[in-house]
Design a protein around this motif. Structure first.
Motif, PDB file in Angstrom:
ATOM      1  N   ASN A  21       0.822  -1.223   0.000  1.00 41.79           N
ATOM      2  CA  ASN A  21       0.000   0.000   0.000  1.00 41.79           C
ATOM      3  C   ASN A  21       0.853   1.270   0.000  1.00 41.79           C
ATOM      4  O   ASN A  21       0.584   2.217   0.748  1.00 41.79           O
ATOM      5  CB  ASN A  21      -0.947   0.023   1.217  1.00 41.79           C
ATOM      6  N   GLY A  22       1.906   1.249  -0.784  1.00 42.92           N
ATOM      7  CA  GLY A  22       2.705   2.465  -0.966  1.00 42.92           C
ATOM      8  C   GLY A  22       3.703   2.747   0.151  1.00 42.92           C
ATOM      9  O   GLY A  22       4.352   3.804   0.155  1.00 42.92           O
ATOM     10  N   ILE A  23       3.818   1.854   1.099  1.00 43.56           N
ATOM     11  CA  ILE A  23       4.775   2.060   2.208  1.00 43.56           C
ATOM     12  C   ILE A  23       5.774   0.904   2.205  1.00 43.56           C
ATOM     13  O   ILE A  23       5.368  -0.268   2.152  1.00 43.56           O
ATOM     14  CB  ILE A  23       4.056   2.086   3.588  1.00 43.56           C
ATOM     15  N   LEU A  24       7.058   1.230   2.288  1.00 42.89           N
ATOM     16  CA  LEU A  24       8.072   0.166   2.297  1.00 42.89           C
ATOM     17  C   LEU A  24       8.003  -0.589   3.626  1.00 42.89           C
ATOM     18  O   LEU A  24       7.983   0.031   4.706  1.00 42.89           O
ATOM     19  CB  LEU A  24       9.465   0.768   2.083  1.00 42.89           C
ATOM     20  N   HIS A  25       7.915  -1.899   3.496  1.00 42.14           N
ATOM     21  CA  HIS A  25       7.835  -2.774   4.679  1.00 42.14           C
ATOM     22  C   HIS A  25       9.070  -3.664   4.757  1.00 42.14           C
ATOM     23  O   HIS A  25       9.636  -4.032   3.733  1.00 42.14           O
ATOM     24  CB  HIS A  25       6.617  -3.707   4.577  1.00 42.14           C
ATOM     25  N   ALA A  26       9.420  -4.042   5.957  1.00 40.70           N
ATOM     26  CA  ALA A  26      10.348  -5.156   6.170  1.00 40.70           C
ATOM     27  C   ALA A  26       9.450  -6.320   6.552  1.00 40.70           C
ATOM     28  O   ALA A  26       8.780  -6.273   7.595  1.00 40.70           O
ATOM     29  CB  ALA A  26      11.319  -4.835   7.293  1.00 40.70           C
ATOM     30  N   GLU A  27       9.388  -7.329   5.684  1.00 36.54           N
ATOM     31  CA  GLU A  27       8.393  -8.395   5.840  1.00 36.54           C
ATOM     32  C   GLU A  27       7.017  -7.741   6.041  1.00 36.54           C
ATOM     33  O   GLU A  27       6.611  -6.966   5.182  1.00 36.54           O
ATOM     34  CB  GLU A  27       8.809  -9.360   6.954  1.00 36.54           C
ATOM     35  N   ASN A  28       6.351  -7.957   7.185  1.00 38.92           N
ATOM     36  CA  ASN A  28       5.012  -7.364   7.331  1.00 38.92           C
ATOM     37  C   ASN A  28       4.999  -6.074   8.151  1.00 38.92           C
ATOM     38  O   ASN A  28       3.936  -5.581   8.533  1.00 38.92           O
ATOM     39  CB  ASN A  28       4.060  -8.375   8.002  1.00 38.92           C
ATOM     40  N   VAL A  29       6.185  -5.559   8.452  1.00 47.00           N
ATOM     41  CA  VAL A  29       6.244  -4.398   9.343  1.00 47.00           C
ATOM     42  C   VAL A  29       6.553  -3.128   8.550  1.00 47.00           C
ATOM     43  O   VAL A  29       7.569  -3.062   7.852  1.00 47.00           O
ATOM     44  CB  VAL A  29       7.334  -4.599  10.432  1.00 47.00           C
ATOM     45  N   PRO A  30       5.672  -2.103   8.669  1.00 48.61           N
ATOM     46  CA  PRO A  30       5.956  -0.849   7.955  1.00 48.61           C
ATOM     47  C   PRO A  30       7.176  -0.158   8.574  1.00 48.61           C
ATOM     48  O   PRO A  30       7.253  -0.018   9.806  1.00 48.61           O
ATOM     49  CB  PRO A  30       4.701  -0.002   8.187  1.00 48.61           C
ATOM     50  N   LEU A  31       8.097   0.271   7.724  1.00 48.29           N
ATOM     51  CA  LEU A  31       9.329   0.886   8.258  1.00 48.29           C
ATOM     52  C   LEU A  31       9.062   2.161   9.071  1.00 48.29           C
ATOM     53  O   LEU A  31       9.756   2.403  10.064  1.00 48.29           O
ATOM     54  CB  LEU A  31      10.321   1.161   7.123  1.00 48.29           C
ATOM     55  N   PRO A  32       8.024   2.979   8.700  1.00 47.05           N
ATOM     56  CA  PRO A  32       7.790   4.175   9.529  1.00 47.05           C
ATOM     57  C   PRO A  32       7.456   3.816  10.982  1.00 47.05           C
ATOM     58  O   PRO A  32       7.765   4.577  11.906  1.00 47.05           O
ATOM     59  CB  PRO A  32       6.591   4.852   8.848  1.00 47.05           C
ATOM     60  N   GLU A  33       6.845   2.648  11.166  1.00 50.82           N
ATOM     61  CA  GLU A  33       6.506   2.221  12.531  1.00 50.82           C
ATOM     62  C   GLU A  33       7.791   1.969  13.343  1.00 50.82           C
ATOM     63  O   GLU A  33       7.894   2.375  14.504  1.00 50.82           O
ATOM     64  CB  GLU A  33       5.683   0.928  12.436  1.00 50.82           C
ATOM     65  N   ILE A  34       8.766   1.322  12.703  1.00 55.01           N
ATOM     66  CA  ILE A  34      10.034   1.073  13.408  1.00 55.01           C
ATOM     67  C   ILE A  34      10.739   2.400  13.668  1.00 55.01           C
ATOM     68  O   ILE A  34      11.243   2.654  14.767  1.00 55.01           O
ATOM     69  CB  ILE A  34      10.953   0.131  12.592  1.00 55.01           C
ATOM     70  N   ALA A  35      10.731   3.270  12.642  1.00 51.55           N
ATOM     71  CA  ALA A  35      11.411   4.566  12.788  1.00 51.55           C
ATOM     72  C   ALA A  35      10.812   5.357  13.948  1.00 51.55           C
ATOM     73  O   ALA A  35      11.535   5.987  14.727  1.00 51.55           O
ATOM     74  CB  ALA A  35      11.294   5.357  11.483  1.00 51.55           C
ATOM     75  N   ALA A  36       9.480   5.288  14.078  1.00 54.08           N
ATOM     76  CA  ALA A  36       8.821   6.046  15.145  1.00 54.08           C
ATOM     77  C   ALA A  36       9.246   5.509  16.505  1.00 54.08           C
ATOM     78  O   ALA A  36       9.398   6.256  17.473  1.00 54.08           O
ATOM     79  CB  ALA A  36       7.302   5.956  14.992  1.00 54.08           C
TER      80      ALA A  36
END
Ligand code: LLP
Length: 421
Positions: free
Chosen positions: A8-23
């Motif tokens: 959905n337009g967001i780069l993921h690592a496997e099933n995790v959206p990278l912005p979530e990790i960054a936050a």
């Protein structure tokens, strides 16, 4: 193949959206994918099905405990090059009999620690080292299994700084002297000859140098056996290259590489050991950074990001190319811009990319520097008193910080004043 994809337009690592990790962990950070690590291990392992073999992951590529554990659980042994890596391997639960010790400068302390761990084999790189291993082993009433690393004098056709199998390189013993050195090994107490070893370099994208080196190994095994040496294993090193640039010619497949091995040494009745590092970890990791400033220079546009040469030194040290992706996928047809992607370190050599055509970047955008799982975090430092950045491991829907950030206060706390100050 790796598991960093847009969903959905967001780069993921496997099933995790990278912005979530960054936050949660802040930027910059390294992010590794368990599924990719496992996949690469299996792709490398499968062609050797039915052959007596052991993959000793070259942990210098990425020695995070969680990464080693992931691979150890899949059956990997480890190729180590220091006492520190020995400790890391043992702490991650790798058993000594799956550890191979490479490197030109093993010290007495390191040799003793490796003997105490009953490692599988020392890859010996000089007569001087052979004498030292013999002395240390004898004093400890141990027997050291050894291979001699031969230098086959072949051109691996890779970057000069990571070629190791040419006569002028510091590595190995000239193949022409191999018989002499094996005779010495057989005469020394505390030493047991068990194999032969070769490693010709890294990021090798042509199978021909491998073929030349491995044929030389095959010939030497026959010659050594004729002299009465028991050669039970051949260690063929690592070095198989990986794709760094999207759309580039793909390097040879692990299966094609395995075919070269089987053809050259498959009929010797030896256990086959390999030491891949980059192939396992390279595409299993990325470096996520944030754009701090966009800057218009006299001649160039600069994207100043919060990751720098102290975090990923490969671009400036080896002129290495790393693809860069925007974490938020640009809409099709959105404008591009040629930029130098640079870090905050006070050196002109501090860049991740120069003259790179990227979608127009804006302040605070997240970017992913791809193929950073090998020789990334392990080669990082704290130059300019910059924090050592966190490493995150993703597994399906989960992620965990597997190395916490070393904060600047922790770095400064390592110093102290002299007593007279
Ligand atoms: N075995 C030995 C004895 C090695 O010296 C190396 C790498 C390997 C195995 C693993 O090679 P690989 O499969 O990872 O290519 N820092 C450089 C690469 C240095 C490689 C050193 N030796 C880079 O970032 O390109």
């Amino acid at each position: 193949m790796h598991h960093f994809t847009y969903i959905n337009g967001i780069l993921h690592a496997e099933n995790v959206p990278l912005p979530e990790i960054a936050a949660q962990v802040g930027t910059p950070f390294y992010c590794y994918s368990t599924a990719t690590l496992s996949r690469h291990f299996k792709v490398f392992d499968e062609p050797f099905g039915g052959v007596d073999h052991l993959i000793c992951y070259a942990m210098k590529a990425n020695s995070n405990q969680a990464v080693i554990k992931t691979l150890g659980d899949l059956g990997a042994g480890m190729d180590i090059v220091s006492g520190g890596e020995l400790k890391r391997a043992l702490r991650a639960g790798i058993s000594g009999d799956k550890i191979i010790f490479s490197g030109v400068g093993k010290t007495e302390t390191e040799i003793a620690a490796a003997l105490d761990a009953d490692i599988m084999c020392f890859n010996v790189e000089s007569e001087s080292e052979l004498h030292l291993i013999s002395e240390v082993a004898t004093a400890r009433r141990k027997t050291a299994n050894i291979s001699v690393r031969i230098n086959p004098d072949v051109d691996a056709k890779t970057h000069a700084k990571i070629a190791t199998g040419k006569a002028e390189n510091k590595f190995g013993i000239p193949w022409t002297r191999a018989l002499k050195v094996y005779a010495l090994a057989a005469s020394l107490p505390g030493i047991k000859v068990t194999g032969i070893d070769v490693h010709i370099g890294s990021q090798i994208t042509d199978l021909e140098p491998y073929q030349a080196a491995y044929e030389r190994v095959g010939e030497l095994v026959s010659a050594l056996r004729a002299e009465g040496h028991e050669i039970q294993h051949v260690d063929l090193g690592g070095g198989l290259g990986i794709p760094y640039r999207h759309g580039d010619n793909e390097p040879p497949l692990p299966k094609e590489y395995a075919d070269v091995i089987k053809k050259a040494v498959g009929n010797l009745g030896c256990k086959i050991i390999t030491e891949p590092g980059r192939l396992i970890a390279g595409n299993a990791g990325i470096l996520v950074a944030r754009v701090v400033h966009m800057k218009q220079g006299e001649e160039k546009h600069f994207a100043v990001i919060d990751a720098a040469m102290n975090d990923l030194v490969r671009p400036t040290l080896y002129e290495a190319h790393h693809d860069i992706l925007c974490v938020v996928q640009p809409a099709p047809g959105s404008p591009g811009q040629e930029v130098d992607v640079v870090g905050p370190v006070c050196e002109t050599g501090d860049y991740t990319a120069t003259g790179r055509e990227l979608p127009v970047l804006r302040q605070n955008d997240l970017i992913a520097i791809m193929t950073a799982g090998a020789y990334g975090a392990v080669q990082s430092g704290t130059y300019n008193t910059r924090a050592l950045i966190p490493e995150v491991l993703v597994n399906g829907d989960d992620f965990a910080v597997v190395r916490k950030r070393l904060e600047t206060d922790d770095i400064i706390d390592l110093d102290n004043m002299a007593p007279w100050q």
